[in-house]
Design a protein around this motif. Structure first.
Motif, PDB file in Angstrom:
ATOM      1  N   VAL A  78      30.989 -19.217  10.261  1.00 48.94           N
ATOM      2  CA  VAL A  78      31.499 -20.063  11.692  1.00 48.94           C
ATOM      3  C   VAL A  78      30.873 -19.849  12.409  1.00 48.94           C
ATOM      4  CG1 VAL A  78      33.912 -20.090   9.667  1.00 48.94           C
ATOM      5  CG2 VAL A  78      32.942 -18.292  11.052  1.00 48.94           C
ATOM      6  N   LYS A  79      30.244 -18.780  12.890  1.00 46.92           N
ATOM      7  CA  LYS A  79      29.940 -18.363  14.253  1.00 46.92           C
ATOM      8  C   LYS A  79      29.304 -19.842  15.210  1.00 46.92           C
ATOM      9  CE  LYS A  79      24.965 -19.241  12.909  1.00 46.92           C
ATOM     10  NZ  LYS A  79      23.236 -18.609  13.010  1.00 46.92           N
ATOM     11  N   ALA A  80      29.543 -20.072  16.363  1.00 51.06           N
ATOM     12  CA  ALA A  80      28.958 -21.504  17.564  1.00 51.06           C
ATOM     13  C   ALA A  80      30.319 -22.028  17.241  1.00 51.06           C
ATOM     14  CB  ALA A  80      27.952 -21.639  17.166  1.00 51.06           C
ATOM     15  N   GLY A 121      32.667 -22.677  14.579  1.00 49.77           N
ATOM     16  CA  GLY A 121      32.490 -23.097  13.454  1.00 49.77           C
ATOM     17  C   GLY A 121      30.949 -23.970  14.183  1.00 49.77           C
ATOM     18  N   TYR A 122      30.274 -23.979  14.187  1.00 51.24           N
ATOM     19  CA  TYR A 122      28.898 -25.272  14.143  1.00 51.24           C
ATOM     20  C   TYR A 122      30.052 -26.253  14.919  1.00 51.24           C
ATOM     21  CZ  TYR A 122      25.556 -22.833  11.052  1.00 51.24           C
ATOM     22  OH  TYR A 122      24.968 -21.480  10.099  1.00 51.24           O
ATOM     23  N   GLY A 123      30.277 -25.688  16.303  1.00 53.58           N
ATOM     24  CA  GLY A 123      30.706 -27.064  16.437  1.00 53.58           C
ATOM     25  C   GLY A 123      32.301 -27.522  15.746  1.00 53.58           C
ATOM     26  N   ASN A 138      20.395 -18.639   2.803  1.00 54.82           N
ATOM     27  CA  ASN A 138      20.668 -19.391   3.894  1.00 54.82           C
ATOM     28  C   ASN A 138      21.409 -20.501   3.037  1.00 54.82           C
ATOM     29  OD1 ASN A 138      18.276 -20.354   3.156  1.00 54.82           O
ATOM     30  ND2 ASN A 138      18.001 -20.759   6.041  1.00 54.82           N
ATOM     31  N   SER A 139      21.559 -21.982   3.778  1.00 57.91           N
ATOM     32  CA  SER A 139      21.801 -22.908   2.633  1.00 57.91           C
ATOM     33  C   SER A 139      20.634 -22.871   2.146  1.00 57.91           C
ATOM     34  CB  SER A 139      22.672 -24.300   3.871  1.00 57.91           C
ATOM     35  OG  SER A 139      23.542 -23.331   4.940  1.00 57.91           O
ATOM     36  N   ALA A 140      20.031 -23.465   2.344  1.00 50.67           N
ATOM     37  CA  ALA A 140      18.416 -23.670   2.638  1.00 50.67           C
ATOM     38  C   ALA A 140      17.994 -23.118   0.464  1.00 50.67           C
ATOM     39  CB  ALA A 140      17.543 -23.838   3.301  1.00 50.67           C
ATOM     40  N   VAL A 158      25.112 -14.890  -0.665  1.00 57.84           N
ATOM     41  CA  VAL A 158      24.248 -16.288  -0.062  1.00 57.84           C
ATOM     42  C   VAL A 158      24.440 -16.071   1.444  1.00 57.84           C
ATOM     43  CG1 VAL A 158      23.924 -18.817  -0.557  1.00 57.84           C
ATOM     44  CG2 VAL A 158      23.852 -17.134  -2.390  1.00 57.84           C
ATOM     45  N   ARG A 159      24.285 -16.771   2.457  1.00 54.77           N
ATOM     46  CA  ARG A 159      24.969 -16.674   3.718  1.00 54.77           C
ATOM     47  C   ARG A 159      24.861 -18.539   3.566  1.00 54.77           C
ATOM     48  NH1 ARG A 159      21.485 -13.122   5.189  1.00 54.77           N
ATOM     49  NH2 ARG A 159      20.522 -14.149   6.311  1.00 54.77           N
ATOM     50  N   LEU A 160      26.193 -19.004   4.493  1.00 55.76           N
ATOM     51  CA  LEU A 160      25.951 -20.594   3.685  1.00 55.76           C
ATOM     52  C   LEU A 160      26.435 -21.326   5.141  1.00 55.76           C
ATOM     53  CD1 LEU A 160      27.797 -21.247   0.611  1.00 55.76           C
ATOM     54  CD2 LEU A 160      25.353 -21.612   0.454  1.00 55.76           C
ATOM     55  N   GLY A 161      25.752 -21.470   6.133  1.00 59.54           N
ATOM     56  CA  GLY A 161      26.513 -22.113   6.972  1.00 59.54           C
ATOM     57  C   GLY A 161      26.199 -24.098   6.634  1.00 59.54           C
ATOM     58  N   ILE A 162      25.350 -24.691   7.156  1.00 63.93           N
ATOM     59  CA  ILE A 162      25.117 -25.889   7.646  1.00 63.93           C
ATOM     60  C   ILE A 162      25.487 -26.700   6.659  1.00 63.93           C
ATOM     61  CG2 ILE A 162      23.039 -26.452   6.682  1.00 63.93           C
ATOM     62  CD1 ILE A 162      24.144 -27.434  10.241  1.00 63.93           C
ATOM     63  N   ALA A 163      25.144 -26.499   5.049  1.00 64.27           N
ATOM     64  CA  ALA A 163      25.270 -27.189   4.242  1.00 64.27           C
ATOM     65  C   ALA A 163      27.174 -27.718   4.088  1.00 64.27           C
ATOM     66  CB  ALA A 163      25.149 -26.144   2.680  1.00 64.27           C
ATOM     67  N   GLY A 178      20.266 -31.647  12.819  1.00 58.94           N
ATOM     68  CA  GLY A 178      21.616 -31.984  12.439  1.00 58.94           C
ATOM     69  C   GLY A 178      22.086 -30.802  12.994  1.00 58.94           C
ATOM     70  N   TYR A 179      22.272 -30.024  13.029  1.00 54.57           N
ATOM     71  CA  TYR A 179      22.588 -29.117  13.471  1.00 54.57           C
ATOM     72  C   TYR A 179      23.090 -28.538  14.973  1.00 54.57           C
ATOM     73  CZ  TYR A 179      20.682 -24.987   9.825  1.00 54.57           C
ATOM     74  OH  TYR A 179      19.593 -24.866   7.952  1.00 54.57           O
ATOM     75  N   GLU A 180      22.071 -28.709  15.375  1.00 56.64           N
ATOM     76  CA  GLU A 180      22.400 -28.862  16.398  1.00 56.64           C
ATOM     77  C   GLU A 180      23.175 -30.116  17.496  1.00 56.64           C
ATOM     78  OE1 GLU A 180      18.720 -29.716  19.670  1.00 56.64           O
ATOM     79  OE2 GLU A 180      19.808 -29.438  21.339  1.00 56.64           O
TER      80      GLU A 180
HETATM   81  C1  LIG Z   1      21.933 -14.567  10.112  1.00 59.19           C
HETATM   82  C2  LIG Z   1      22.048 -15.764   9.664  1.00 59.19           C
HETATM   83  N1  LIG Z   1      22.386 -15.475   8.124  1.00 59.19           N
HETATM   84  C3  LIG Z   1      22.411 -17.362   7.883  1.00 59.19           C
HETATM   85  C4  LIG Z   1      22.947 -18.683   8.896  1.00 59.19           C
HETATM   86  C5  LIG Z   1      23.427 -19.505   8.232  1.00 59.19           C
HETATM   87  O1  LIG Z   1      22.352 -20.501   8.036  1.00 59.19           O
HETATM   88  P1  LIG Z   1      22.125 -21.566   7.226  1.00 59.19           P
HETATM   89  O2  LIG Z   1      23.250 -22.835   8.321  1.00 59.19           O
HETATM   90  O3  LIG Z   1      21.363 -22.307   7.362  1.00 59.19           O
HETATM   91  O4  LIG Z   1      23.021 -21.759   6.152  1.00 59.19           O
HETATM   92  C6  LIG Z   1      22.870 -18.598   9.958  1.00 59.19           C
HETATM   93  C7  LIG Z   1      22.465 -20.131  11.089  1.00 59.19           C
HETATM   94  O5  LIG Z   1      21.611 -19.361  11.544  1.00 59.19           O
HETATM   95  C8  LIG Z   1      21.878 -16.543  10.474  1.00 59.19           C
HETATM   96  O6  LIG Z   1      21.670 -16.851  11.800  1.00 59.19           O
END
Ligand SMILES: Cc1ncc(COP(=O)(O)O)c(C=O)c1O
Length: 388
Positions: free
Chosen positions: A49-51, A53-55, A220-222, A235-240, A372-374
């Protein structure tokens, strides 16, 4: 409905919500997370949820994430992590990016897990742990090939030795060992296998130093979507979660349906006819070749609309696409509504959304030469977020 406690309202944000807003569909966010959790099976997930929460708004997204079963939250900075604690979050939470002069005492005191990739960082964390009389929870980061942070392979044994000593002294608990992919969004990229091997070697070496982390994490998501061998314990999920494909077709290809979460919308602030031969916006980078009608959208690069979208991206007005004409300005841009258009000031413009409601953030990224992230993360602080 806007959460006033999180988002103070139009006076503070600079644009009135009726004029333009980013509408965040927390239901879609939760459904995305639910589908992603089903896809990764029994492996716990961290929602990143950094930045802000991606905006999309860090606090509201973090709450939705917890309700939808997020085992962990991930923040880049200690300050973000502390904001999450201040908002009432009490679950497992990791932060990973800080400078040498930061005060980590509040972070350790708040039971926030913190990443370390060097002897200096272990010293900072140990000092903070001593000051607040707590054992700090640390995730050691190995650089497996991204060449960002993380210990280089030749420094890893030394880092493990220092960490093991600090653990025996009771200053830290090595709760995690982790790394981050460079190109998991490009299936078959040669770096993927190399990073997996390097990560596996780092885990073996850490074990030899007596380290037994609770969580080993790399994906990460991918990778969460396409590389089950890399899921380990988390599993660290961001963009998805935000409904955006890490790369075109990745989620769809494995049968995971992602719903767009953010809709950026505005009202037309002006509508007027222009004659063939008239130039539009700074520098007259576009000139009308026929008589037409243009509309003014009250968002600009000050709000995160890329200048690269000038003469390239499209918006949705009255159920049809309308191209941007001329250069995107700081606060506004112009779209071509077409000859004879009947729109009026106040009519709705969808800048991006998804599916049948207009272009997606990915469509914008495509024409702007970005990701898309940006597109979503850069939506600025003037733009009110409205939560649905
Ligand atoms: C260290 C780390 N883990 C996980 C993520 C999540 O990546 P994504 O948004 O591609 O799922 C990020 C995002 O850039 C990250 O910096």
């Amino acid at each position: 409905m806007i959460d006033e406690s999180i988002f103070p309202g139009p006076g503070a944000v600079g644009i009135a919500p009726q004029t333009a807003s980013a509408v965040v569909d927390l239901g879609a966010f939760s459904r995305n997370l639910t589908r992603l959790r089903e896809h990764v099976g029994s492996t716990p997930v961290m929602v990143v949820v950094k930045a802000d929460g991606y905006g999309h708004g860090m606090i509201n997204c973090s709450r939705a994430a917890r309700q939808a079963g997020a085992d962990w939250l991930g923040a880049a900075t200690p300050t973000e992590a502390l904001q999450l604690r201040e908002s009432g979050d009490q679950g497992r939470l990791l932060c990973w990016l800080y400078g040498p002069d930061e005060d980590l005492e509040p972070v350790v005191a708040a039971d926030i897990d913190i990443a370390a990739h060097s002897a200096e960082q272990i010293s900072m964390i140990t000092a903070a742990a001593g000051a607040v009389e707590r054992t700090a929870r640390v995730h050691l980061k190995i650089d497996t090939g991204l060449s960002r942070n993380g210990a280089a392979a030749d420094r890893w044994p030394e880092l493990c030795a220092i960490a093991a000593e600090a653990e025996q002294a009771g200053a830290v608990r090595i709760a995690g060992i982790w790394s981050h992919f460079a190109a998991a969004d490009e299936p078959g990229h040669p770096s993927i296998a190399r990073q997996q091997e390097a990560f596996s070697a780092a885990l073996t070496s850490a074990e030899e130093f007596g380290l037994s982390p609770e969580v080993r994490h790399l994906a990460n998501s991918a990778a969460g979507l396409t590389l089950p061998d890399t899921h380990y314990d988390l599993v660290r999920l961001g963009i998805a979660c935000y409904g955006i494909e890490p790369a075109p077709g990745l989620a769809a290809g494995v049968g995971v349906d992602l719903e767009p979460v953010m809709t950026l919308r505005a009202q037309l602030a002006a509508v007027k006819p222009i004659a063939a031969g008239e130039g539009v916006s700074y520098g007259h980078t576009w000139t009308a070749d026929t008589d037409t009608v243009v509309g003014l959208v009250p968002l600009g690069y000050g709000d995160g609309i890329p200048v690269a979208a000038s003469n390239r991206a499209e918006v949705q007005v009255g159920g049809r696409r309308a191209p941007i004409r001329g250069r995107v300005c700081m606060d506004q841009f112009v779209v071509d509504l077409g000859p004879g258009a009947t729109e009026a000031m106040g009519d709705e413009v969808i800048i991006f959304s998804g599916r049948d409601r207009g272009p997606t953030a990915e469509d914008w990224a495509d024409v702007c030469g970005t990701i898309g992230y940006e597109i979503v993360t850069r939506i600025g602080v003037r733009v009110p977020r409205e939560y649905r």
